[in-house]
Design a protein around this motif. Structure first.
Motif, mmCIF file in Angstrom:
data_model
loop_
_atom_site.group_PDB
_atom_site.id
_atom_site.type_symbol
_atom_site.label_atom_id
_atom_site.label_comp_id
_atom_site.label_asym_id
_atom_site.label_seq_id
_atom_site.Cartn_x
_atom_site.Cartn_y
_atom_site.Cartn_z
ATOM 1 N N ILE A 11 -52.220 38.082 -9.835
ATOM 2 C CA ILE A 11 -52.320 36.628 -9.664
ATOM 3 C C ILE A 11 -53.435 36.064 -9.185
ATOM 4 O O ILE A 11 -53.953 36.689 -8.135
ATOM 5 N N VAL A 12 -54.079 35.291 -9.849
ATOM 6 C CA VAL A 12 -55.382 34.571 -9.489
ATOM 7 C C VAL A 12 -55.008 33.174 -9.151
ATOM 8 O O VAL A 12 -55.128 32.476 -10.037
ATOM 9 N N PRO A 13 -54.755 32.604 -8.050
ATOM 10 C CA PRO A 13 -54.496 31.404 -7.630
ATOM 11 C C PRO A 13 -55.681 30.450 -7.578
ATOM 12 O O PRO A 13 -56.808 30.863 -7.772
ATOM 13 N N GLY A 14 -55.300 29.156 -7.524
ATOM 14 C CA GLY A 14 -56.278 28.177 -7.402
ATOM 15 C C GLY A 14 -56.841 27.994 -6.043
ATOM 16 O O GLY A 14 -56.669 29.028 -5.259
ATOM 17 N N LEU A 15 -57.588 26.979 -5.568
ATOM 18 C CA LEU A 15 -58.270 26.835 -4.394
ATOM 19 C C LEU A 15 -57.227 26.825 -3.218
ATOM 20 O O LEU A 15 -57.650 27.099 -2.092
ATOM 21 N N ASN A 16 -55.958 26.396 -3.500
ATOM 22 C CA ASN A 16 -54.990 26.078 -2.332
ATOM 23 C C ASN A 16 -54.030 27.218 -2.469
ATOM 24 O O ASN A 16 -53.724 27.693 -3.728
ATOM 25 N N ASP A 17 -53.399 27.817 -1.554
ATOM 26 C CA ASP A 17 -52.487 28.740 -1.617
ATOM 27 C C ASP A 17 -51.191 28.239 -2.189
ATOM 28 O O ASP A 17 -50.987 27.320 -1.724
ATOM 29 N N PRO A 18 -50.493 29.011 -2.894
ATOM 30 C CA PRO A 18 -49.293 28.541 -3.680
ATOM 31 C C PRO A 18 -48.413 28.348 -2.508
ATOM 32 O O PRO A 18 -48.080 29.179 -1.785
ATOM 33 N N THR A 19 -47.433 27.070 -2.676
ATOM 34 C CA THR A 19 -46.544 26.877 -1.456
ATOM 35 C C THR A 19 -45.276 27.698 -2.228
ATOM 36 O O THR A 19 -45.192 28.246 -3.047
ATOM 37 N N PRO A 20 -44.291 28.079 -1.239
ATOM 38 C CA PRO A 20 -43.182 28.799 -1.392
ATOM 39 C C PRO A 20 -42.302 28.348 -2.721
ATOM 40 O O PRO A 20 -41.789 29.146 -3.500
ATOM 41 N N PRO A 167 -45.938 21.946 -7.953
ATOM 42 C CA PRO A 167 -44.770 21.117 -7.486
ATOM 43 C C PRO A 167 -45.005 19.796 -7.773
ATOM 44 O O PRO A 167 -44.077 18.918 -7.596
ATOM 45 N N ALA A 168 -46.199 19.437 -7.433
ATOM 46 C CA ALA A 168 -46.372 17.854 -7.479
ATOM 47 C C ALA A 168 -46.043 17.418 -8.916
ATOM 48 O O ALA A 168 -45.690 16.233 -8.980
ATOM 49 N N ALA A 169 -46.070 18.130 -9.942
ATOM 50 C CA ALA A 169 -45.622 17.753 -11.042
ATOM 51 C C ALA A 169 -44.193 18.343 -11.619
ATOM 52 O O ALA A 169 -44.002 17.998 -12.541
ATOM 53 N N GLY A 170 -43.556 18.687 -10.485
ATOM 54 C CA GLY A 170 -42.105 19.092 -10.827
ATOM 55 C C GLY A 170 -42.142 20.651 -11.207
ATOM 56 O O GLY A 170 -41.195 20.989 -11.804
ATOM 57 N N TYR A 171 -42.989 21.523 -10.920
ATOM 58 C CA TYR A 171 -42.869 22.882 -11.060
ATOM 59 C C TYR A 171 -43.516 23.766 -9.741
ATOM 60 O O TYR A 171 -45.057 23.715 -9.745
ATOM 61 N N GLY A 172 -42.801 23.985 -9.096
ATOM 62 C CA GLY A 172 -41.253 24.490 -9.084
ATOM 63 C C GLY A 172 -41.138 25.594 -9.936
ATOM 64 O O GLY A 172 -42.181 26.327 -10.348
#
Length: 197
Positions: A11-20, A167-172
């Motif tokens: 997994i190559v995330p964006g600039l912020n760590d993915p929240t749980p 998550p800000a867009a509902g995904y989650g």
């Protein structure tokens, strides 16, 4: 390249760590490794992210499939300009447009200019890719993202109005991540090395 076994998923995330509660974090918990975030002070820097991806990839001897979200997509694209090894494929999801973001996201342009993300490479990628695009991403227009897909030789997948798919867009939870990944692995498992040239 031998694709007789299941590839390692990175997994190559964006600039912020993915929240749980982020689907990317949930995917990582299931069966994938995550590219480590660069140290504080370098966490916006393109070269630091590319080096972190390179370090992760070089430590794995199995076949590799990348799953990249947001700026992680551009990390993959910059890394691919001089890859150290072949990979099987990459799933690219909702990249931001650091060059010409929507007018309501000027900070994206500033980050791109100040931290080495621009220009966005436009050469064909040396491995098969699927690019999932949103029609309502606050950080890129769908027209620009589809242009990236065309330039990179990616198979486009139109997701509809899913925002930045966070998550800000509902995904989650986002079960389609797993189905797209499974499909990509399946379609590239028996590819010849010609596909990767």
């Amino acid at each position: 390249m031998n694709y007789s076994t299941e590839p390692a998923v990175i997994i190559v995330p964006g600039l912020n760590d993915p929240t749980p509660d982020h689907w990317l974090h949930q995917l990582a918990c299931s069966h994938a490794r995550v590219v480590p975030r660069p140290p504080e002070g370098a966490h916006l820097d393109r070269d630091a992210w590319v080096a972190s991806l390179e370090s992760t990839v070089s430590a794995i001897t199995d076949d590799i499939v990348l799953v990249a979200h947001s700026a992680g997509v551009l990390t993959v694209v910059h890394w691919a300009q001089r890859p150290s090894r072949e990979i099987q494929a990459a799933l690219l999801i909702t990249p931001p447009d650091f060059e010409k973001p929507p007018t309501n996201a000027p900070e994206i342009r500033r980050i791109g200019a100040a931290h080495g993300w621009c220009p966005i490479p436009r050469g064909r990628l040396p491995f098969p890719t699927t690019l999932a695009a949103s029609t309502s991403d606050p950080f890129a227009t769908d027209r620009r993202v589809i242009g990236m897909a065309e330039a990179w030789g990616s198979r486009p997948v139109h997701l509809g109005p899913v925002g930045h798919l966070d998550p800000a867009a509902g995904y989650g939870p986002w079960p389609r991540a797993t189905s797209l990944l499974t499909e990509l692995i399946s379609t590239t498992t028996h590819s010849t090395t010609e596909v990767h040239r």
